[in-house]
Design an enzyme around this catalytic site. Structure first.
Site, PDB file in Angstrom:
ATOM      1  NE  ARG A 195       8.320   8.796  -2.739  1.00 59.01           N
ATOM      2  CZ  ARG A 195       7.106   8.472  -3.203  1.00 59.01           C
ATOM      3  NH1 ARG A 195       6.937   7.369  -3.896  1.00 59.01           N
ATOM      4  NH2 ARG A 195       6.082   9.282  -2.982  1.00 59.01           N
ATOM      5  CB  CYS A 213       1.728  13.050  -1.242  1.00 57.49           C
ATOM      6  SG  CYS A 213       0.086  12.434  -0.854  1.00 57.49           S
ATOM      7  CB  THR A 273      -0.440   9.799   1.794  1.00 57.59           C
ATOM      8  OG1 THR A 273       0.400   9.851   0.622  1.00 57.59           O
ATOM      9  CG2 THR A 273      -1.815  10.327   1.475  1.00 57.59           C
ATOM     10  CD  GLU A 287      -1.047   6.332  -5.493  1.00 54.65           C
ATOM     11  OE1 GLU A 287      -0.022   6.799  -6.010  1.00 54.65           O
ATOM     12  OE2 GLU A 287      -1.498   6.708  -4.416  1.00 54.65           O
TER      13      GLU A 287
HETATM   14  P1  ADP Z   1       5.169   4.005  -4.471  1.00 52.36           P
HETATM   15  O1  ADP Z   1       4.390   5.153  -3.983  1.00 52.36           O
HETATM   16  O2  ADP Z   1       5.694   3.152  -3.383  1.00 52.36           O
HETATM   17  O3  ADP Z   1       6.184   4.358  -5.514  1.00 52.36           O
HETATM   18  P2  ADP Z   1       3.472   2.828  -6.489  1.00 52.36           P
HETATM   19  O4  ADP Z   1       2.158   2.269  -6.126  1.00 52.36           O
HETATM   20  O5  ADP Z   1       3.566   3.981  -7.403  1.00 52.36           O
HETATM   21  O6  ADP Z   1       4.163   3.025  -5.128  1.00 52.36           O
HETATM   22  O7  ADP Z   1       4.394   1.631  -7.095  1.00 52.36           O
HETATM   23  C1  ADP Z   1       5.603   1.940  -7.727  1.00 52.36           C
HETATM   24  C2  ADP Z   1       6.126   0.704  -8.427  1.00 52.36           C
HETATM   25  O8  ADP Z   1       6.573  -0.242  -7.432  1.00 52.36           O
HETATM   26  C3  ADP Z   1       5.043  -0.028  -9.224  1.00 52.36           C
HETATM   27  O9  ADP Z   1       5.608  -0.490 -10.433  1.00 52.36           O
HETATM   28  C4  ADP Z   1       4.712  -1.204  -8.366  1.00 52.36           C
HETATM   29  O10 ADP Z   1       4.257  -2.290  -9.125  1.00 52.36           O
HETATM   30  C5  ADP Z   1       6.041  -1.510  -7.737  1.00 52.36           C
HETATM   31  N1  ADP Z   1       5.929  -2.299  -6.505  1.00 52.36           N
HETATM   32  C6  ADP Z   1       5.324  -1.956  -5.361  1.00 52.36           C
HETATM   33  N2  ADP Z   1       5.440  -2.953  -4.458  1.00 52.36           N
HETATM   34  C7  ADP Z   1       6.148  -3.947  -5.056  1.00 52.36           C
HETATM   35  C8  ADP Z   1       6.598  -5.243  -4.652  1.00 52.36           C
HETATM   36  N3  ADP Z   1       6.352  -5.722  -3.422  1.00 52.36           N
HETATM   37  N4  ADP Z   1       7.297  -5.994  -5.534  1.00 52.36           N
HETATM   38  C9  ADP Z   1       7.556  -5.524  -6.775  1.00 52.36           C
HETATM   39  N5  ADP Z   1       7.164  -4.291  -7.230  1.00 52.36           N
HETATM   40  C10 ADP Z   1       6.464  -3.532  -6.365  1.00 52.36           C
HETATM   41  N1  DAR Z   2      -3.629   9.887  -6.457  1.00 62.15           N
HETATM   42  C1  DAR Z   2      -3.517  10.708  -5.277  1.00 62.15           C
HETATM   43  C2  DAR Z   2      -2.356  10.172  -4.434  1.00 62.15           C
HETATM   44  C3  DAR Z   2      -2.550   9.921  -3.029  1.00 62.15           C
HETATM   45  C4  DAR Z   2      -1.408   9.206  -2.348  1.00 62.15           C
HETATM   46  N2  DAR Z   2      -0.406   8.641  -3.265  1.00 62.15           N
HETATM   47  C5  DAR Z   2       0.713   9.306  -3.607  1.00 62.15           C
HETATM   48  N3  DAR Z   2       1.062  10.404  -2.999  1.00 62.15           N
HETATM   49  N4  DAR Z   2       1.472   8.807  -4.567  1.00 62.15           N
HETATM   50  C6  DAR Z   2      -4.859  10.658  -4.604  1.00 62.15           C
HETATM   51  O1  DAR Z   2      -5.215  11.636  -3.961  1.00 62.15           O
HETATM   52  O2  DAR Z   2      -5.524   9.648  -4.762  1.00 62.15           O
END
Ligand code: ADP
Ligand code: DAR
Length: 386
Positions: free
Chosen positions: A256, A298, A300, A341
């Site tokens: 990532r 995933c 998505t 998420e």
């Molecule tokens: P991803 O799939 O992009 O990794 P997640 O929802 O798992 O997304 O978020 C990963 C981390 O990135 C979390 O700690 C979230 O709070 C942080 N994050 C996402 N967007 C922002 C942002 N705009 N500013 C600061 N942290 C962020």
């Molecule tokens: N929790 C899974 C994730 C869906 C998309 N997010 C990913 N790939 N991090 C769900 O089916 O809700």
């Protein structure tokens, strides 16, 4: 057949082809696994789950796919759907155990992909990569009234490796060392250092998670999808010196690539991510499919795999769920909690990002998100005080 220099190669090919076919045919899905899958499928079918898996895995498709396996890794339908079978509150509930799964189980992946990415039909094709320039996107919040921070990330898989459920301990270590070798060559603003989770102390790990720099552990959806095997072997994080360029290794995807900073300067954050992706792309072989674009664990995240998000405070809109829902649908935006998420918002900060990642170029995805966030901020300014 008399074997001679002419006939031997053909005979050899024939026998190896027959053996391969037999091996594939003999890759039967274990009968106990089949029974477990059928029981769990029925429980999901009888549930009130709103997952895309529940919506698109019909009995007919289930019966057609339940005995299929992928040729290179022998992945089964259970590998793909186990997360959604265990977690009926999934949004999607489906993952690809290896790149071939998108073809072998296309009868299930294609309708889920079309639904999630808003009409990417099975006859559609991801456009060629086109990043464009971040300078086209003005600062979303120059006065700093709404946006706390901006983040843009994408995922990449390395050619020659499957995804989490099929990775061996050796694969995790091999992926980590190949990616780290490329990270070591990053220069200028990207220069930094890598730390593996195996050697990181728990306090530093928690601090990085709290600062939204490092992925959380123990996500039950990912665990049920087979993404926590051999944890924390092969997992880690790269941070540049300024801590605004981050690379995750072997969390959900092989890589990532993340750029983030305070404020709303989406163009600058986006350009920094693009520079990092291109620098790594010169050293690593990313797995990109002709139709689905960059492949990810995933569905998505297929295509561009870009999620551009803001941490934003919109108190009036957050108090008007109907208006917020209508605007999110109109602008194709997704709303997450403060820690990402499956988390809740804290202190009124939401994570709002583009939903679509497939069917548009990278530039178009960023433009869609930029337009959407601008629309939300305009609506917040017009909304009556709560
Ligand atoms: P991803 O799939 O992009 O990794 P997640 O929802 O798992 O997304 O978020 C990963 C981390 O990135 C979390 O700690 C979230 O709070 C942080 N994050 C996402 N967007 C922002 C942002 N705009 N500013 C600061 N942290 C962020
Ligand atoms: N929790 C899974 C994730 C869906 C998309 N997010 C990913 N790939 N991090 C769900 O089916 O809700």
């Amino acid at each position: 057949m008399l074997l001679n220099s002419k006939t031997r190669p053909k005979f050899k090919f024939l026998t190896s082809w027959i053996l391969a076919t037999f091996r594939h045919a003999s890759k039967k899905v274990d009968k106990n696994l089949l029974k477990q899958m059928e029981d769990d499928f029925q429980k999901l079918a009888d549930s009130k789950s709103k997952s895309l898996l529940r919506r698109h895995l019909t009995k007919e498709i289930f019966d057609k796919l339940k005995t299929q396996t992928t040729p290179s890794y022998n992945s089964t339908l259970m590998h793909c759907i186990s997360s959604g079978l265990c977690n009926h509150d999934s949004g999607v509930g489906l993952y690809a155990p290896d790149p071939e799964a998108y073809k072998v189980f296309a009868d299930l992946f294609d309708p889920v992909i079309e639904d999630y990415h808003k009409c990417f039909r099975k006859t559609d094709k991801q456009p060629e990569t086109a990043f464009g320039k971040g300078k086209d996107f003005e600062n979303l919040d120059p006065d700093g009234n709404f946006i706390v921070s901006t983040r843009v990330r994408c995922g990449r898989a390395l050619k020659g490796f499957p995804f989490n459920p099929c990775l061996t301990e050796e694969d995790y270590n091999k992926l980590q060392s190949e990616i780290c070798a490329a990270l070591k060559n990053l220069k200028g603003e990207y220069k930094g250092c890598y730390e593996s989770l195996s050697t990181m102390d728990k306090c530093s790990q928690q601090k990085l998670i709290d600062d939204h720099l490092l992925f959380k552990e123990g996500d039950r959806f990912l665990e049920a999808a087979g993404a926590s095997r051999f944890w924390p072997i092969g997992r880690g994080i790269y941070l540049n010196d300024a801590k605004n360029f981050v690379v995750w290794v072997n969390e959900e995807d092989h890589i990532r690539i993340i750029s983030m900073e305070k404020g709303g300067d989406l163009g600058k954050v986006y350009d920094r991510m693009v520079g990092g992706v291109e620098a790594l792309g010169k050293q690593l072989q990313f797995n990109r499919d002709e139709r689905l674009g960059f492949l990810t664990f995933c569905p998505t995240n297929l295509g561009t795999s870009i999620r551009a998000s803001v941490h934003i405070k919109l108190p009036k809109l957050m108090n008007d769920p109907e208006e917020l829902k209508e605007l999110s649908e109109r602008y194709r935006l997704q709303i997450r909690g403060t820690s990402g998420e499956h988390s809740e918002a804290k202190d009124g900060v939401h994570d709002i990002s583009n939903q679509r990642r497939l069917g548009l170029t990278e530039y178009e995805i960023i433009k869609e998100m930029h337009t959407g966030i601008k629309g939300l901020i305009e609506a917040e300014k017009k909304a009556k005080s709560c």
